[in-house]
Design a protein around this motif. Structure first.
Motif, PDB file in Angstrom:
ATOM      1  N   GLU A  76       0.869  -1.171   0.000  1.00 41.33           N
ATOM      2  CA  GLU A  76       0.000   0.000   0.000  1.00 41.33           C
ATOM      3  C   GLU A  76       0.904   1.218   0.000  1.00 41.33           C
ATOM      4  N   ALA A  77       0.579   2.165  -0.887  1.00 38.97           N
ATOM      5  CA  ALA A  77       1.447   3.313  -1.083  1.00 38.97           C
ATOM      6  C   ALA A  77       0.610   4.580  -1.243  1.00 38.97           C
ATOM      7  N   ARG A  78       1.311   5.706  -1.166  1.00 41.83           N
ATOM      8  CA  ARG A  78       0.688   7.015  -1.346  1.00 41.83           C
ATOM      9  C   ARG A  78       1.220   7.648  -2.624  1.00 41.83           C
ATOM     10  N   THR A  79       0.315   8.090  -3.481  1.00 41.42           N
ATOM     11  CA  THR A  79       0.716   8.772  -4.700  1.00 41.42           C
ATOM     12  C   THR A  79       1.346  10.117  -4.360  1.00 41.42           C
ATOM     13  N   THR A  80       2.525  10.374  -4.878  1.00 44.48           N
ATOM     14  CA  THR A  80       3.137  11.690  -4.696  1.00 44.48           C
ATOM     15  C   THR A  80       3.183  12.479  -6.000  1.00 44.48           C
ATOM     16  N   ALA A  81       3.126  11.795  -7.143  1.00 47.24           N
ATOM     17  CA  ALA A  81       3.066  12.498  -8.433  1.00 47.24           C
ATOM     18  C   ALA A  81       2.640  11.527  -9.518  1.00 47.24           C
TER      19      ALA A  81
END
Length: 277
Positions: A76-81
């Motif tokens: 699970e990850a967070r979009t940064t761009a």
């Protein structure tokens, strides 16, 4: 955000066969070649910069096709761009990736690692991604992004060279002077666009060659610069040797010249070097 375990089985169905990657937090993988980068980016719907929030190792029994010495992780990850792509993506992402085990035989700890993902969205499952290859998660660096962005721009340019699918015809014709000849190679492309390569020989001169990406067969055409998309389309797609059936020259001398000029072009292009499958 804690990982939703019931969510994992649905995404496991997206597993692909595995290949090798070197990814550990803070440790860059093998230096990618230009061909590696184009191979990852060409036709990929989404290129995303993200930061990993959490990981869960998937059991071997639920990791079909996993290579020895690797582990499949649910990330699970967070979009940064959103670096490239016309498909909207949310802030939260979930996907599977295959990575090598560390020196102790354990999964690497990737939490907080910044990565670049080459992926496609999963229809009907917002927030889920399917990597284009099981290892299409690469460590982020400013240097890598600086190399990646021109490739992405070249791929979507209006005049982007088409994908080469083979050699359609090759014809060598000798001139009136000893040592004078011209060979033309007509290439097949994925979109049926015209592409031709011309090799011109003149007495007491080095052979000249060039590629034309239009209907006009231009003797003034120039070779593509190495490390460009035009170079990649040729060097990484043309067969090593001229196919016999493509050689239209009738006599043995002319056929030999066509093969010689084709080999000259391939030598001038140089190898399509890759570090990835």
């Amino acid at each position: 955000m804690p990982i939703s375990r019931p969510f994992i089985p649905a995404i496991l169905a997206l597993s692909l066969c595995s290949s090798t990657v070197a990814l550990a937090q803070g440790a860059p993988g093998p230096a990618l070649t230009y061909a590696d980068i184009v191979g990852l980016a060409d036709g990929t719907p989404l290129v995303i910069k993200a930061q990993i929030r959490s990981q869960v190792a998937v059991g071997p029994e639920r990791s079909p096709g996993l290579a020895a010495g690797h582990v499949r992780l649910y990330i699970e990850a967070r979009t940064t761009a959103l670096i490239a792509g016309s498909v909207p993506v949310g802030e939260s992402l979930a996907y599977l990736v295959d990575v090598p085990l560390d020196a102790n035989g354990k999964p690497p700890k990737l939490k907080k690692a910044e990565v670049i993902l080459f992926a496609r969205p999963v229809t009907g499952r917002p927030g889920q991604l399917q990597l284009i290859k099981p290892d299409a998660q690469l460590p982020y660096s400013a240097e890598f992004e600086a190399r990646l962005r021109p490739v992405l721009a070249a791929l979507v340019a209006p005049d982007a060279p088409p994908r080469i699918t083979g050699v359609r015809d090759a014809l060598a014709v000798e001139g009136t002077l000893v040592g004078e000849s011209e060979t033309q190679l007509f290439l097949d492309t994925a979109n049926d666009g015209p592409v031709s390569v011309t090799v011109v020989r003149r007495p007491n001169q080095a052979p000249r060659w060039g590629v034309s990406w239009s209907e006009i067969v231009d003797q003034a055409a120039r070779p593509p610069r190495p490390g460009t998309l035009a170079w990649y389309r040729l060097a990484c797609a043309l067969p090593e040797r001229l196919p016999q059936q493509a050689n239209l020259s009738r006599d043995a001398r002319a056929r030999s010249l066509a093969m010689q000029d084709y080999a000259f072009v391939m030598q001038q292009l140089g190898p399509c070097q890759r570090t990835r499958d």
